[in-house]
Design a protein around this motif. Structure first.
Motif, PDB file in Angstrom:
ATOM      1  N   ARG A  20       0.834  -1.214   0.000  1.00 21.11           N
ATOM      2  CA  ARG A  20       0.000   0.000   0.000  1.00 21.11           C
ATOM      3  C   ARG A  20       0.864   1.258   0.000  1.00 21.11           C
ATOM      4  O   ARG A  20       0.567   2.230  -0.696  1.00 21.11           O
ATOM      5  N   ILE A  21       1.933   1.248   0.763  1.00 22.72           N
ATOM      6  CA  ILE A  21       2.864   2.378   0.787  1.00 22.72           C
ATOM      7  C   ILE A  21       3.496   2.545  -0.594  1.00 22.72           C
ATOM      8  O   ILE A  21       3.676   3.664  -1.080  1.00 22.72           O
ATOM      9  N   GLY A  22       3.818   1.437  -1.250  1.00 25.71           N
ATOM     10  CA  GLY A  22       4.376   1.482  -2.602  1.00 25.71           C
ATOM     11  C   GLY A  22       3.403   2.068  -3.611  1.00 25.71           C
ATOM     12  O   GLY A  22       3.799   2.807  -4.515  1.00 25.71           O
ATOM     13  N   ILE A  23       2.124   1.755  -3.457  1.00 22.71           N
ATOM     14  CA  ILE A  23       1.100   2.327  -4.332  1.00 22.71           C
ATOM     15  C   ILE A  23       1.089   3.848  -4.184  1.00 22.71           C
ATOM     16  O   ILE A  23       1.084   4.584  -5.176  1.00 22.71           O
ATOM     17  N   ILE A  24       1.113   4.318  -2.955  1.00 21.10           N
ATOM     18  CA  ILE A  24       1.125   5.764  -2.699  1.00 21.10           C
ATOM     19  C   ILE A  24       2.353   6.403  -3.335  1.00 21.10           C
ATOM     20  O   ILE A  24       2.252   7.433  -4.016  1.00 21.10           O
ATOM     21  N   SER A  25       3.486   5.787  -3.152  1.00 21.14           N
ATOM     22  CA  SER A  25       4.726   6.313  -3.720  1.00 21.14           C
ATOM     23  C   SER A  25       4.664   6.361  -5.248  1.00 21.14           C
ATOM     24  O   SER A  25       5.065   7.352  -5.869  1.00 21.14           O
ATOM     25  N   GLY A  26       4.147   5.309  -5.854  1.00 20.61           N
ATOM     26  CA  GLY A  26       4.030   5.266  -7.311  1.00 20.61           C
ATOM     27  C   GLY A  26       3.075   6.318  -7.847  1.00 20.61           C
ATOM     28  O   GLY A  26       3.344   6.958  -8.869  1.00 20.61           O
ATOM     29  N   LEU A  27       1.975   6.539  -7.149  1.00 18.81           N
ATOM     30  CA  LEU A  27       1.016   7.549  -7.588  1.00 18.81           C
ATOM     31  C   LEU A  27       1.601   8.953  -7.449  1.00 18.81           C
ATOM     32  O   LEU A  27       1.375   9.812  -8.312  1.00 18.81           O
ATOM     33  N   ARG A  28       2.358   9.178  -6.399  1.00 23.24           N
ATOM     34  CA  ARG A  28       3.025  10.483  -6.253  1.00 23.24           C
ATOM     35  C   ARG A  28       4.032  10.701  -7.376  1.00 23.24           C
ATOM     36  O   ARG A  28       4.171  11.813  -7.884  1.00 23.24           O
ATOM     37  N   LYS A  29       4.723   9.639  -7.762  1.00 20.49           N
ATOM     38  CA  LYS A  29       5.672   9.732  -8.878  1.00 20.49           C
ATOM     39  C   LYS A  29       4.926  10.082 -10.165  1.00 20.49           C
ATOM     40  O   LYS A  29       5.421  10.872 -10.980  1.00 20.49           O
ATOM     41  N   CYS A  30       3.734   9.528 -10.359  1.00 25.11           N
ATOM     42  CA  CYS A  30       2.914   9.872 -11.530  1.00 25.11           C
ATOM     43  C   CYS A  30       2.611  11.361 -11.556  1.00 25.11           C
ATOM     44  O   CYS A  30       2.705  11.995 -12.616  1.00 25.11           O
ATOM     45  N   LEU A  31       2.247  11.919 -10.422  1.00 25.04           N
ATOM     46  CA  LEU A  31       1.969  13.357 -10.358  1.00 25.04           C
ATOM     47  C   LEU A  31       3.213  14.170 -10.705  1.00 25.04           C
ATOM     48  O   LEU A  31       3.136  15.167 -11.431  1.00 25.04           O
ATOM     49  N   ASP A  32       4.370  13.739 -10.206  1.00 24.53           N
ATOM     50  CA  ASP A  32       5.633  14.412 -10.536  1.00 24.53           C
ATOM     51  C   ASP A  32       5.907  14.365 -12.033  1.00 24.53           C
ATOM     52  O   ASP A  32       6.320  15.359 -12.635  1.00 24.53           O
ATOM     53  N   LEU A  33       5.670  13.203 -12.641  1.00 25.38           N
ATOM     54  CA  LEU A  33       5.903  13.060 -14.078  1.00 25.38           C
ATOM     55  C   LEU A  33       4.926  13.901 -14.888  1.00 25.38           C
ATOM     56  O   LEU A  33       5.296  14.456 -15.935  1.00 25.38           O
ATOM     57  N   MET A  34       3.700  14.024 -14.420  1.00 22.84           N
ATOM     58  CA  MET A  34       2.735  14.890 -15.101  1.00 22.84           C
ATOM     59  C   MET A  34       3.208  16.341 -15.077  1.00 22.84           C
ATOM     60  O   MET A  34       3.130  17.043 -16.084  1.00 22.84           O
ATOM     61  N   GLU A  35       3.714  16.786 -13.942  1.00 27.94           N
ATOM     62  CA  GLU A  35       4.239  18.148 -13.834  1.00 27.94           C
ATOM     63  C   GLU A  35       5.443  18.338 -14.743  1.00 27.94           C
ATOM     64  O   GLU A  35       5.587  19.371 -15.391  1.00 27.94           O
ATOM     65  N   GLU A  36       6.308  17.337 -14.797  1.00 30.22           N
ATOM     66  CA  GLU A  36       7.481  17.419 -15.660  1.00 30.22           C
ATOM     67  C   GLU A  36       7.072  17.479 -17.129  1.00 30.22           C
ATOM     68  O   GLU A  36       7.624  18.252 -17.910  1.00 30.22           O
ATOM     69  N   ALA A  37       6.080  16.668 -17.517  1.00 28.65           N
ATOM     70  CA  ALA A  37       5.599  16.680 -18.900  1.00 28.65           C
ATOM     71  C   ALA A  37       5.036  18.054 -19.252  1.00 28.65           C
ATOM     72  O   ALA A  37       5.277  18.579 -20.345  1.00 28.65           O
ATOM     73  N   GLU A  38       4.302  18.644 -18.325  1.00 28.95           N
ATOM     74  CA  GLU A  38       3.751  19.977 -18.569  1.00 28.95           C
ATOM     75  C   GLU A  38       4.870  21.003 -18.740  1.00 28.95           C
ATOM     76  O   GLU A  38       4.808  21.861 -19.624  1.00 28.95           O
ATOM     77  N   SER A  39       5.913  20.900 -17.926  1.00 27.97           N
ATOM     78  CA  SER A  39       7.056  21.807 -18.046  1.00 27.97           C
ATOM     79  C   SER A  39       7.725  21.681 -19.406  1.00 27.97           C
ATOM     80  O   SER A  39       8.086  22.677 -20.028  1.00 27.97           O
ATOM     81  N   VAL A  40       7.882  20.456 -19.871  1.00 26.69           N
ATOM     82  CA  VAL A  40       8.500  20.232 -21.187  1.00 26.69           C
ATOM     83  C   VAL A  40       7.632  20.862 -22.274  1.00 26.69           C
ATOM     84  O   VAL A  40       8.133  21.523 -23.184  1.00 26.69           O
ATOM     85  N   LEU A  41       6.312  20.662 -22.177  1.00 32.46           N
ATOM     86  CA  LEU A  41       5.403  21.251 -23.170  1.00 32.46           C
ATOM     87  C   LEU A  41       5.460  22.772 -23.174  1.00 32.46           C
ATOM     88  O   LEU A  41       5.273  23.399 -24.208  1.00 32.46           O
ATOM     89  N   LEU A  42       5.728  23.354 -22.016  1.00 27.95           N
ATOM     90  CA  LEU A  42       5.807  24.803 -21.911  1.00 27.95           C
ATOM     91  C   LEU A  42       7.198  25.336 -22.251  1.00 27.95           C
ATOM     92  O   LEU A  42       7.456  26.527 -22.113  1.00 27.95           O
ATOM     93  N   GLY A  43       8.098  24.443 -22.671  1.00 30.03           N
ATOM     94  CA  GLY A  43       9.425  24.858 -23.096  1.00 30.03           C
ATOM     95  C   GLY A  43      10.448  24.949 -21.992  1.00 30.03           C
ATOM     96  O   GLY A  43      11.550  25.439 -22.196  1.00 30.03           O
ATOM     97  N   LYS A  44      10.095  24.480 -20.816  1.00 25.54           N
ATOM     98  CA  LYS A  44      11.053  24.473 -19.714  1.00 25.54           C
ATOM     99  C   LYS A  44      11.879  23.192 -19.804  1.00 25.54           C
ATOM    100  O   LYS A  44      11.523  22.243 -20.477  1.00 25.54           O
ATOM    101  N   GLU A  45      12.966  23.186 -19.113  1.00 21.73           N
ATOM    102  CA  GLU A  45      13.861  22.031 -19.155  1.00 21.73           C
ATOM    103  C   GLU A  45      13.228  20.797 -18.552  1.00 21.73           C
ATOM    104  O   GLU A  45      12.529  20.872 -17.551  1.00 21.73           O
ATOM    105  N   GLY A  46      13.495  19.673 -19.170  1.00 17.35           N
ATOM    106  CA  GLY A  46      13.076  18.380 -18.644  1.00 17.35           C
ATOM    107  C   GLY A  46      14.243  17.730 -17.953  1.00 17.35           C
ATOM    108  O   GLY A  46      15.124  18.389 -17.428  1.00 17.35           O
ATOM    109  N   ARG A  47      14.268  16.430 -18.006  1.00 10.76           N
ATOM    110  CA  ARG A  47      15.350  15.675 -17.353  1.00 10.76           C
ATOM    111  C   ARG A  47      16.666  15.904 -18.003  1.00 10.76           C
ATOM    112  O   ARG A  47      16.971  15.952 -19.054  1.00 10.76           O
TER     113      ARG A  47
END
Length: 72
Positions: A45-72
């Protein structure tokens, strides 16, 4: 047409983020309120929470890339 697609994409991202956050809260409730049946189940269950939080982080990163900001 692009503004309609952009609006759809923005709305989709908001809805998805809200669903993920709701699921995180449900998992947190389960972890804090349900009796620990086994350490493995609890850790899962803790792993599920961690994985879902990582998804939110990746969504934010994808949005940054779309807006022309640096990615990884």
């Amino acid at each position: 047409m692009q503004s309609m697609a952009q609006t759809y994409a923005d709305r989709y991202m908001q809805i998805l983020a809200n669903l993920i956050e709701k699921t995180i809260e449900e998992e947190k409730e389960f972890v804090t309120q349900a009796p620990i049946v086994s350490t493995e189940h609890h850790n899962h269950r803790i792993g599920i929470i961690s994985g879902l939080r990582k998804c939110l982080d990746l969504m934010e990163e994808a949005e940054s890339v779309l807006l022309g900001k640096e990615g990884r």
